[in-house]
Design an enzyme around this catalytic site. Structure first.
Site, mmCIF file in Angstrom:
data_model
loop_
_atom_site.group_PDB
_atom_site.id
_atom_site.type_symbol
_atom_site.label_atom_id
_atom_site.label_comp_id
_atom_site.label_asym_id
_atom_site.label_seq_id
_atom_site.Cartn_x
_atom_site.Cartn_y
_atom_site.Cartn_z
ATOM 1 N N GLY A 95 -10.337 5.556 -1.196
ATOM 2 C CA GLY A 95 -10.757 4.239 -1.674
ATOM 3 C C GLY A 95 -11.294 3.383 -0.538
ATOM 4 N N GLY B 106 -12.936 0.245 -0.864
ATOM 5 C CA GLY B 106 -13.342 -1.063 -1.384
ATOM 6 C C GLY B 106 -13.135 -2.121 -0.316
ATOM 7 N N THR B 107 -12.629 -3.259 -0.717
ATOM 8 C CA THR B 107 -12.475 -4.386 0.213
ATOM 9 C C THR B 107 -11.570 -4.024 1.398
ATOM 10 O OG1 THR B 107 -12.666 -5.832 -1.693
ATOM 11 C CG2 THR B 107 -11.858 -6.822 0.338
ATOM 12 N N ALA C 209 -1.991 2.898 21.244
ATOM 13 C CA ALA C 209 -1.401 4.063 20.568
ATOM 14 C C ALA C 209 -1.264 5.260 21.494
ATOM 15 C CB ALA C 209 -2.234 4.437 19.346
ATOM 16 N N GLY D 166 0.280 -8.856 3.005
ATOM 17 C CA GLY D 166 -0.941 -8.550 3.759
ATOM 18 C C GLY D 166 -0.713 -8.304 5.231
ATOM 19 N N GLY E 147 -13.016 -16.624 -5.383
ATOM 20 C CA GLY E 147 -12.563 -15.286 -5.021
ATOM 21 C C GLY E 147 -11.083 -15.193 -4.718
ATOM 22 N N LYS F 276 6.393 -6.990 -4.830
ATOM 23 C CA LYS F 276 6.689 -7.187 -3.412
ATOM 24 C C LYS F 276 8.156 -7.565 -3.204
ATOM 25 C CE LYS F 276 1.894 -8.672 -2.761
ATOM 26 N NZ LYS F 276 1.009 -9.851 -2.863
#
Lengths: 436, 436
Positions: free
Chosen positions: A10, A12-13, A33, A134, A187, A205
């Site tokens: 996926g 998308g955004t 890393a 997020g 949005g 959540k």
């Protein structure tokens, strides 16, 4: 060390954000890393768009099965969302020995236990920082930063759409429907905003946080969920006059009888830092027995903020992929064999303070009737606001804030209050938390 | 897995908190860590008190050398503080192959590079969550939670003593000396508060954060440090009138020319969440290129909040002690061979907005003189406040907020302004950051 090879489901955004941030900051990320992180294959139904985003830097396919079966892929990032295809591909990837990074709170809240069990059997990691709040590293804080603590409760503004709507309703005195349209235009709300405005997303959540805070399985079906669609502008105003703001909170709380897990509009004192989290921002307040209250604030959604969490998970996996499983952080913070079955309480057993608004005939004795009903149910009053009737009106509002009591007591009292001939229509009930 | 055995150097406030929290939450902590964590030996000069705290559960000695040489000890917690004995014992413990947990910001800010190098050679971990912002897991957020990001800047309220003093000065309109005595009475300030009120403690913490944010060595000697001892109550009031609060901020900022590393009283817009962090609380605001702004808030000091961080480090070590070093998080977030030598800029090269207060004779043309001097130095004015002289007075204050400019320009302009015959005494200069 050899690079970590990633397959992306996926683009998308959030997927595009992940691709772009990994590319833009690849040198800085590798310096942290100790190895490079490379997206080698992307699956998306919109192959043309996926090719545009990736610019020929990796293989693009339409079938996610090719990603989870690709022997070159070490880690699969699942950004499809929902339960169906996403669940199937995640389980297949695990079966093939891939580590998983996912932002899919719905999937984990409903099927987390099955997924974590499968992952444990195959000794792979499942990382999901992006699933809650997020870009805020709240999962890391709970799983690792606060391990010394017996967590007492968590209260979070964990849905940006509803927080934007509530902020606008308060700021501009507008009603829910008007602000929802504005949010969609900007949005901040989706075309079908049901999951957000009905509190389902926040409940996903909160369910995840309840598991990692208390060492219980994920039990989304036990969460009590109320959204903001029935919230009236008048209650926001009255709350303000009494010194409170209304926020949609996800709450997970340990009590002697069990765990409270609930999402609902909540009055909180205006002076609390979390009451001042406005617009689409997220914040999670965690009460630990040693550390006290800590708060984590930031963007809870959006392309690059969510990508920030996805990539932090990739870096964790890059570090630990080749370490023995016992060197990794447990999926749900507690070791799989150390979970408890502390029950999640039904809402009637929950303890809270309450805001009660009733529309009454402006007659002598109304208030005495109401307060004696509350007293019968052992509910004590913290504050009260009685509006003078407007000129020419014979009806008015009474607002009562109660001290802490059990929800079932409040329900009984409301039933009786609504029977009073002087009380017109339904009583509006909102929960109030002092968060102190 | 076998338990992790811990030796504790210093069992004062934080040491006792660590002992007590480990004991109280031992079952919950072991459920997370997958193994138990056990304090087996404590060294403290006050052996009697140490025995009282530990209640015969472990060996108590007065000589820390016995702890760092004890072959049973896996991890040494250093809570002695300062550079002398603490440094010696930490280096000896490392030489003996012990992992280190320390809350000693002074030691790491001044000698971190030496300590981390020694630790790398012996493949042991050095964890220091408790060294910055007490119980707030900000080191974990920076080293692990935000690894996707190019960090742009960090601004933190990282000293509780000074934040308490500034909050009280503002709330009650009191002057610095009065509030300092109050803070000492309440235990928020030490008998000798110099390190706190002069900004040294905050600079130690800002130095550590600058290293892990930007991948540079710890360079405390390059930090610009101003405390709050010279701050006047009048400036807090004027700032308030202009819509700002004054906080002692530790700032680390990446610029094209180098790193800004500075601690000083700073005006910040009152509406920012961080401006509303009051009393002894701490908060750190981090700006990353992908995630945007995130904020971390909580108790920055105290027995159990600091113990919370110490124990989180112990759990991390318990997980990773037997893993290969490449599976661990690098000491300073970036791999040791991937550090850069980006310079830390002298304060004259720093860019900020400024608050300038001058006491002037109330005569025609004063303001024109001042503004033309600012214009000569290319400093543009953002806001201005000119107080009417009090009745019978012929002098007044002018307060000017500037747009962003370099410190050296402001210094030149102040030099000229102080030469004006109508300007009486020194110009008060404070820095102002919008943090947006």
């Amino acid at each position: 060390m050899k690079s970590i090879k990633v397959g992306l489901l996926g683009i998308g955004t959030v997927g595009a954000g992940t691709f772009n941030v990994l590319k833009r900051n690849q040198e800085e990320i590798a310096r942290r890393a100790g190895r490079s992180i490379e997206i080698v294959m992307v699956a998306d139904l919109d192959v043309a768009r996926a090719k545009e985003v990736t610019g020929g830097t990796c293989e693009v396919v339409s079938d996610g099965n090719l990603v989870v079966a690709n022997p070159d892929v070490d880690v699969v990032i699942e950004l499809i969302g929902g339960y169906g295809v996403a669940k199937d591909l995640v389980l297949k990837a695990i079966a093939n020995g891939k580590h998983i990074v996912t932002a899919n709170k719905a999937l984990l809240a409903a099927h987390g236990d099955e997924i974590f069990k499968a992952a444990q059997e195959k000794s792979v990691m499942v990382a999901y920082e992006a699933a809650v709040a997020g870009g805020i590293p709240i999962i890391k804080a709970l799983r690792e930063g606060l391990t010394a603590n017996r967590i007492e409760w968590i209260a979070g503004i964990i849905n940006g759409t509803t927080n934007f709507i509530l902020s606008e309703m308060r700021d501009k005195g507008l009603d829910f429907d008007t602000v929802l349209k504005e949010a969609q235009r900007l949005g901040y709300a989706e075309a079908d905003p049901t999951f957000d405005i009905e509190g389902v997303d926040a409940a996903h959540k909160a369910t995840l946080m309840s598991a990692i805070a208390f060492g219980i399985p994920v039990q989304f079906d036990k969460a009590h969920i109320e959204g903001i669609t029935k919230l009236e502008a008048v209650d926001i105003r009255y709350a303000e006059q009494l010194g409170y703001r209304i926020k949609l909170l996800g709450i997970a709380k340990r009590t002697p009888k069990g765990i409270e897990l609930r999402v609902h509009p909540t009055l909180i004192p205006s002076k609390r830092l979390i009451a001042n989290v406005e617009g689409p921002m997220n914040a999670v307040l965690v009460q630990g027995d040693a550390v006290g209250a800590t708060l984590y604030y930031g963007k809870g959604a959006g392309s690059e903020p969510t990508a920030s969490a996805v990539i932090a998970d990739l870096v964790d996996i890059a570090r630990l992929a080749e370490a023995a499983p016992e060197h990794r952080v447990p999926y749900l913070a507690f070791q799989p064999n150390a979970m408890t079955d502390t029950p999640i309480l039904p809402i009637s057993e929950v303890t809270s303070s309450y805001y009660l608004r009733m529309h009454v005939a402006d007659k002598l004795g109304v208030l005495a009737d109401v307060t004696s009903i509350l007293a019968e149910s052992s509910i004590s009053i913290d504050a009260m606001l009685q509006k003078e009737p407007s000129l020419g009106e014979t009806q008015t509002d009474i607002i009562i804030l109660t001290h802490q009591t059990q929800e079932k007591n409040v329900e009984v009292a409301i039933g009786k209050i609504e029977q009073l001939p002087t009380v017109l229509g339904k009583v509006t009930k909102l929960r109030l938390e002092h968060l102190s």
